[in-house]
Scaffold this motif. Sequence first.
Motif, PDB file in Angstrom:
ATOM      1  N   ARG A  63       0.854  -1.202   0.000  1.00 26.95           N
ATOM      2  CA  ARG A  63       0.000   0.000   0.000  1.00 26.95           C
ATOM      3  C   ARG A  63       0.882   1.242   0.000  1.00 26.95           C
ATOM      4  NH1 ARG A  63      -2.916   3.173   3.950  1.00 26.95           N
ATOM      5  NH2 ARG A  63      -2.243   1.795   5.622  1.00 26.95           N
ATOM      6  N   PHE A  64       0.624   2.105  -0.965  1.00 30.77           N
ATOM      7  CA  PHE A  64       1.335   3.376  -1.061  1.00 30.77           C
ATOM      8  C   PHE A  64       0.684   4.429  -0.164  1.00 30.77           C
ATOM      9  CE2 PHE A  64       4.076   4.193  -5.066  1.00 30.77           C
ATOM     10  CZ  PHE A  64       4.848   3.080  -4.772  1.00 30.77           C
ATOM     11  N   ALA A  65       1.486   5.363   0.286  1.00 22.13           N
ATOM     12  CA  ALA A  65       0.949   6.562   0.925  1.00 22.13           C
ATOM     13  C   ALA A  65       0.260   7.416  -0.131  1.00 22.13           C
ATOM     14  CB  ALA A  65       2.080   7.345   1.585  1.00 22.13           C
ATOM     15  N   GLN A  66      -0.523   8.360   0.317  1.00 20.78           N
ATOM     16  CA  GLN A  66      -1.134   9.317  -0.610  1.00 20.78           C
ATOM     17  C   GLN A  66      -0.049  10.271  -1.089  1.00 20.78           C
ATOM     18  OE1 GLN A  66      -4.644   9.088  -1.187  1.00 20.78           O
ATOM     19  NE2 GLN A  66      -4.128  10.319  -2.986  1.00 20.78           N
ATOM     20  N   LEU A  67       0.172  10.320  -2.395  1.00 25.76           N
ATOM     21  CA  LEU A  67       1.274  11.104  -2.952  1.00 25.76           C
ATOM     22  C   LEU A  67       0.760  12.406  -3.554  1.00 25.76           C
ATOM     23  CD1 LEU A  67       3.162   8.220  -4.833  1.00 25.76           C
ATOM     24  CD2 LEU A  67       3.397   8.931  -2.438  1.00 25.76           C
ATOM     25  N   SER A  68       1.363  13.500  -3.161  1.00 28.42           N
ATOM     26  CA  SER A  68       0.983  14.791  -3.730  1.00 28.42           C
ATOM     27  C   SER A  68       1.582  14.924  -5.128  1.00 28.42           C
ATOM     28  CB  SER A  68       1.512  15.926  -2.857  1.00 28.42           C
ATOM     29  OG  SER A  68       2.928  15.975  -2.913  1.00 28.42           O
ATOM     30  N   PRO A  69       1.024  15.786  -5.959  1.00 28.77           N
ATOM     31  CA  PRO A  69       1.607  16.016  -7.288  1.00 28.77           C
ATOM     32  C   PRO A  69       3.070  16.446  -7.209  1.00 28.77           C
ATOM     33  CG  PRO A  69      -0.589  16.976  -7.167  1.00 28.77           C
ATOM     34  CD  PRO A  69      -0.237  16.543  -5.778  1.00 28.77           C
ATOM     35  N   GLU A  70       3.419  17.206  -6.157  1.00 25.37           N
ATOM     36  CA  GLU A  70       4.806  17.677  -6.011  1.00 25.37           C
ATOM     37  C   GLU A  70       5.750  16.501  -5.747  1.00 25.37           C
ATOM     38  OE1 GLU A  70       2.006  20.860  -5.445  1.00 25.37           O
ATOM     39  OE2 GLU A  70       2.191  18.955  -4.356  1.00 25.37           O
ATOM     40  N   VAL A  71       5.315  15.559  -4.908  1.00 25.46           N
ATOM     41  CA  VAL A  71       6.143  14.386  -4.607  1.00 25.46           C
ATOM     42  C   VAL A  71       6.319  13.525  -5.856  1.00 25.46           C
ATOM     43  CG1 VAL A  71       6.160  12.175  -3.368  1.00 25.46           C
ATOM     44  CG2 VAL A  71       5.649  14.283  -2.142  1.00 25.46           C
TER      45      VAL A  71
END
Length: 227
Positions: free
Chosen positions: A155-163
């Motif tokens: 399971r991935f963390a929630q990734l921001s567009p910047e990340v």
Amino acid sequence: MSLLPHLHRLPSRVILASASPRKRELLSSLLSPLPALVKGINLEIIPSTFAENLSKDGKTAAAYARLTASAKGKEVFDRCCGEKDKAVLVISADTVVESPAGDVLEKPSNKQHATSMMQQLSGEWHAVHTGVCLMLQSSSGNMIETTFSTTTKVRFAQLSPEVIDAYTDTVEPYDKAGGYGIQTAGLGGSLVEEISGCYFNVVGFPIRSFVQALIELLDKVKDKDDS
């Protein structure tokens, strides 16, 4: 289950049909675990030239990984071994990521492709499948092959567009199935929030499943030689 008591049963030639540094590192440490106490196995690296272009139609992601691993191993065995080598083990493997939607994700080809993968995996569970093929030919010429796959849920963390943008600007995504490597703590590993199953399978090679399958294969080829 440990491979250590069985190292002496391995053939004189052991080949990894892959150029992956992660697979090479894991297998090398497994086959030569205690150099001062036991004679280790010299692992040959002969990358397969198989095009990895099998159709995915009608196949599960795990089945696709198994079939690709088998094709890789057979290409190397036919090219470098065959009947002239009477004691050889060829190990081949293929790792793919299955997206939450069920699509097979291999290595991204460019930044746009890698970005799409990260967006699909962000905040979601996905599956990592490694198919492994073992081709064992004994000194008497008896040949036995086995193929299996191991699956780990990630399971991935929630990734921001910047990340995502910063991550896909690195070299990290482009030689790894699904666009990430869990073993790189500062990069791909930091995107992972949770795993269920074998960690080494996500790195690229399911150690415990491999050991179990190899011991069973050694037993089968011995029985065949004795009969």
